[in-house]
Design an enzyme around this catalytic site. Structure first.
Site, PDB file in Angstrom:
ATOM      1  N   GLY A  97     -14.564 -10.466  15.088  1.00  0.00           N
ATOM      2  CA  GLY A  97     -13.469 -11.422  14.915  1.00  0.00           C
ATOM      3  C   GLY A  97     -12.089 -10.791  14.910  1.00  0.00           C
ATOM      4  O   GLY A  97     -11.088 -11.495  14.942  1.00  0.00           O
TER       5      GLY A  97
ATOM      6  N   CYS B   1     -26.277 -39.440  27.813  1.00  0.00           N
ATOM      7  CA  CYS B   1     -25.732 -39.121  29.137  1.00  0.00           C
ATOM      8  C   CYS B   1     -26.201 -40.194  30.131  1.00  0.00           C
ATOM      9  O   CYS B   1     -27.393 -40.521  30.198  1.00  0.00           O
ATOM     10  CB  CYS B   1     -26.216 -37.744  29.584  1.00  0.00           C
ATOM     11  SG  CYS B   1     -25.825 -37.396  31.338  1.00  0.00           S
TER      12      CYS B   1
ATOM     13  N   CYS C 269     -28.747 -38.231  32.811  1.00  0.00           N
ATOM     14  CA  CYS C 269     -30.016 -37.598  32.436  1.00  0.00           C
ATOM     15  C   CYS C 269     -30.568 -38.112  31.115  1.00  0.00           C
ATOM     16  O   CYS C 269     -31.643 -37.710  30.691  1.00  0.00           O
ATOM     17  CB  CYS C 269     -29.879 -36.076  32.400  1.00  0.00           C
ATOM     18  SG  CYS C 269     -29.001 -35.463  30.942  1.00  0.00           S
TER      19      CYS C 269
ATOM     20  N   CYS D 100     -23.131 -35.538  30.982  1.00  0.00           N
ATOM     21  CA  CYS D 100     -23.142 -34.168  30.437  1.00  0.00           C
ATOM     22  C   CYS D 100     -21.984 -33.358  31.029  1.00  0.00           C
ATOM     23  O   CYS D 100     -21.751 -33.379  32.236  1.00  0.00           O
ATOM     24  CB  CYS D 100     -24.446 -33.454  30.813  1.00  0.00           C
ATOM     25  SG  CYS D 100     -25.887 -34.017  29.912  1.00  0.00           S
TER      26      CYS D 100
ATOM     27  N   CYS E  48     -27.681 -30.879  32.997  1.00  0.00           N
ATOM     28  CA  CYS E  48     -27.918 -32.256  33.428  1.00  0.00           C
ATOM     29  C   CYS E  48     -28.864 -32.263  34.643  1.00  0.00           C
ATOM     30  O   CYS E  48     -29.843 -33.010  34.679  1.00  0.00           O
ATOM     31  CB  CYS E  48     -26.585 -32.916  33.773  1.00  0.00           C
ATOM     32  SG  CYS E  48     -26.632 -34.721  33.850  1.00  0.00           S
TER      33      CYS E  48
END
Lengths: 309, 270, 238
Positions: free
Chosen positions: A36, A245, A248, A270, A276
């Site tokens: 980080g 979605c 899909c 998606c 997808c």
């Protein structure tokens, strides 16, 4: 090592000279050692404008080898101009295989998304970062933000969330949502949707972040605790959608809203185009799959998106 | 005049909270402040008075950890009974931590002490979040309570300081500093730049808060009326040096030093 | 009286003002003042106007600094020298032992008359509701109309302010009380109340030093006199 991919370019392997790669690798090692923490590095000029992924490209160039398989996504999609260009860049300069399949890739360079398919041990996820300093909007002085990181003085970051809740009743930050890495440094996860934040936590893959314009590199080593900032009584929550979605039928993925006609009709699909497609290939179908507009979308794999700096 | 009566014979604290020893700071050839020594006891309010350029603000910056003195030391007892800390020997991290927890600084200009783009509630809550408070409701509750205590309507908690009058900004600054229960507060001309009527209200508020919270405070002011109302004891400074110290009413009513006599005679009926 | 402890002991006190900004002129006030006051005594300072009575009273309070000498006040069973004590010591002595009743009320903005009178009780740890009750009783005794109690005395008449001041001083009489012209602007009825209050404080063991212009008051409260005129003469001669 001199290398000319496909015989048409006299460039060094993976475009950057070896000294530059070493310098970047040293920065990466330090970044991995201090999860980080933003490590300054000597960002090079690249054959595209800064802000278009030069940080990510330099990291990829420094870690890639001929045996790697590269996937590049831009907001989840493999086929936008930027993703295609970067993929071709490495095909030509590093002679690597490329793929759209998340599980096949050894290196995934991404702008603003983490793939929906779970990342695996041994994979490297390279993020393109426009603004690496999460405190910048609150504290304009660089010296002061460095001290704040150095001394872990992060009250001000919490003030930003407090202000959000006070004004809007909830934290309205939906992307680039700040996280605390390994219980120490607060980090900007780049403009991924906060939906993706939990995927960073304890991920088995190595996550590298490159900000070319700002000349910073940082990292999350595998299996590292990554916590999104919140309040006890206003816990962190990811986005959710009322419908699956349209193509899909997935109910667990990040959805983009797409306008489909001139009458204001819209559908949700998606954002991760490969996810997808894979689902549809497996026989999953969303409620809009038979729809005329959806047909065009499905054929195009994904809603067309212009890469933005 | 400060021949010692053993403090042990008195009720209360057995030792000072802050001890300045020969504190000096120079700006090149020029003296900022020179050889200043004193003890500040828990609950005691010390006034530093003098004209502008007398070194009182320089001294305050040294005492409050902002500027490092060129000579001398500033010792501080962070928690009751703890070892004295020489604040400039501390790592910067610890000194900054002290400045956010055990101390408070009220600046003459509210812009130096407030975040002007953050709401009143966020300004007051910041110190709580600094020390790790992570419960929004309780932070807000504490902020509301402190706003009320400094006589800012609770309904203004989400307004930004820019929308406040000068007096309100100053009261907000005080709430922001006091919310974390500091042991010691530094104030630099806290009523400077305010109208007389607004000053009176602020002074009364400060007087009550200092007494109720048992705060130790160091107040820099050129206003002797402010000093009389708020402080127990005075240091009079001239050309960077302390020329007279003593009980506030004694220094103002029976000044011994030529400069103090001049200063007090320049003001009628303080 | 001699079996009572000495509460005030003044030894060889002199005061000379030096005005540095007026050619360092020296203004001697008095020299070599010595006296003691025991618990239960009222010592009245006598002498012509300008003899230094008020200055002496202020020196006893620590408000003026003596040029020489010691001012010992019995505090918690020990004698503390006000002339050399640390400011925080003097403040502590004032808070619990040494009270000053002046003819002027120091008005603090926005603080009500009742709160002003309650304040010394609270500072000594009296329960707030009891403090309110005792403060109200004292204001009533001094005939201050109840409608004024909740107001800040800034707008009161001189006599009303003075009664608030007296109430504050006598609501819990200090072991040592210094009194400067307490009845200056009071009517006969309230003057009588003040005389009673002083007598009550004395009978409770307070040691009192006072300046009273009003002869009848002076005669009724005094147990001893001290004329400071000859200390002044000594200072002039020196």
């Amino acid at each position: 090592m001199s290398f000319a991919a496909q015989g048409d370019t006299p460039y060094n392997y993976a475009y950057l000279d070896e000294q530059t790669k070493r310098m970047i690798r040293r920065a990466l090692l330090k970044a991995v050692a201090i999860p980080g923490y933003q490590v300054p590095f000597g960002s090079r000029e690249m054959p595209l404008a800064r802000g278009w992924g030069t940080g990510g490209i330099q990291i990829t160039a420094a870690v890639i080898g001929p045996s790697d398989t590269l996937k590049v996504i831009d907001q989840g999609a493999d086929d936008t101009t930027n993703a295609v260009s970067i993929r071709r860049f490495f095909e030509r300069t590093a002679s690597v295989k490329t793929t759209e399949a998340t599980h096949e890739a050894t290196i995934i360079q991404t702008r603003h998304r983490i793939p929906e398919a779970p990342m695996q041990a041994g994979q490297i996820l390279v993020y393109q970062v426009p603004m690496p300093e999460p405190l910048r909007k609150l504290e304009p002085r660089e010296l002061e933000t460095r001290k704040m990181h150095g001394f872990a003085e992060y009250g001000l970051m919490q003030v930003r969330l407090y202000e959000n809740i006070a004004r809007f009743g909830e934290v309205t930050t939906t992307y680039d949502y700040p996280v605390r890495v390994n219980g120490r440094h607060i980090m900007a996860p780049s403009p991924i949707p906060k939906f993706d934040n939990p995927k960073m936590d304890m991920s088995p893959c190595l996550q590298l972040f490159g900000a070319g314009r700002e000349k910073r590199i940082y990292a999350i080593p595998p299996h590292t605790r990554v916590v999104s900032l919140d309040f006890e009584d206003h816990p962190f929550r990811i986005q959710s959608w009322k419908q699956p979605c349209g193509l899909c039928g997935a109910q667990d993925s990040y959805l983009d809203e797409v306008v489909i006609d001139d009458a204001g009709g819209r559908m949700f699909v998606c954002s991760d185009s490969h996810y997808c497609e894979t689902r549809r290939a497996e026989g999953h179908a969303g409620p809009m799959l038979g729809h005329q507009a959806a047909g065009t979308l499905a054929a195009a794999s994904t809603p067309a998106k212009e890469p933005r700096p | 005049m400060n021949a010692l009566v053993s403090p042990n014979t008195l009720k209360g604290a057995l030792r000072p909270i802050l001890s300045a020893r020969s504190v000096s700071r120079f700006y090149g050839e020029r003296i900022g402040c020179a050889d200043v020594s004193f003890d500040l006891w828990p609950g005691e309010v010390l006034g530093i008075v003098g004209e502008s350029g007398s070194g009182k603000s320089t001294l305050l910056r040294c005492l409050s950890g902002i500027d490092r003195p060129d000579a001398g030391e500033v010792l501080f007892e962070a928690t009751p009974g703890a070892d004295f800390l020489e604040i400039f020997d501390l790592p910067e991290q610890d000194r900054r931590h002290l400045m956010r927890t055990a101390w408070g600084i009220v600046h003459q200009n509210p812009r130096d002490g407030l975040r002007m783009d953050v709401s009143a509630g966020g300004n007051v809550g910041e110190r709580l979040m600094d020390r790790g408070d992570r419960h929004y409701g309780r932070i807000r509750e504490a902020a509301t309570e402190w706003l009320t205590r400094v006589e800012i309507e609770a309904g203004r908690i989400d307004d930004r300081p820019r929308q406040f009058s000068g007096g309100m900004q100053q009261r907000l600054q005080i709430a922001r500093v006091l919310v974390s229960n500091p042991r010691l507060v530094f104030m630099d001309e806290p009523t400077g730049g305010l109208d007389v009527s607004v000053q009176a209200r602020l002074l009364d508020l400060l007087r009550v808060l200092v007494r109720d919270l048992g705060l130790a405070a160091i107040i820099v002011t050129h206003d002797l009326a402010v000093a009389r109302l708020l402080t127990d004891r005075l240091m009079v400074m001239k050309d960077g040096r302390v020329v007279e110290t003593g009980l506030t009413d004694q220094v103002l009513d029976d000044p011994q030093h030529a400069y103090t006599q001049l200063l007090t005679s320049a003001v009628l009926a303080v | 009286m001699s079996d009572q402890p000495e509460m005030i002991r003044v030894e060889a006190v002199s005061k000379t003002f030096t005005l540095h900004n007026q050619g360092s002129v020296r203004l001697p006030v008095f020299r070599d003042v010595n006296f003691a006051v025991r618990a239960g005594e009222v010592l009245v300072l006598a002498g012509a106007s300008g003899a230094g009575k008020s200055s002496l009273l202020r020196i006893l309070y620590g408000n003026y600094l003596p040029t020489n000498g010691r001012i010992e006040i019995r505090h918690d069973g020990e004698m503390v020298d006000i002339a050399s004590a640390l400011p925080r010591t003097i403040l502590e002595v004032r808070r619990r032992t040494l009270g000053f009743v002046s003819q002027f009320l120091r008005v603090i903005p926005r603080v009500s008359a009742l709160d002003i009178v309650r304040d010394p009780l609270l500072a000594r740890g009296v329960d707030p509701s009891e403090a309110t009750e005792r403060a109200g009783a004292m204001l009533a005794r001094l005939n201050l109309p109840e409608r004024l109690w909740s107001l800040a005395p800034a707008t009161f008449s001189g006599g009303e302010q003075q009664r608030v001041n007296i109430a504050r001083s006598f609501v819990d009489p200090s072991p040592v009380m210094l009194i400067d012209e307490p009845t200056a602007s009071l009517d006969a009825r309230n003057r009588d109340v003040v005389v009673e209050l002083i007598a009550e404080a004395r009978s409770r063991g307070s040691a009192i030093v006072g300046i009273f212009h009003d002869e009848s008051v002076r005669d009724r409260v005094a147990t001893r006199w001290l004329d400071i005129t000859h200390f002044r003469a000594a200072a002039d001669a020196a």
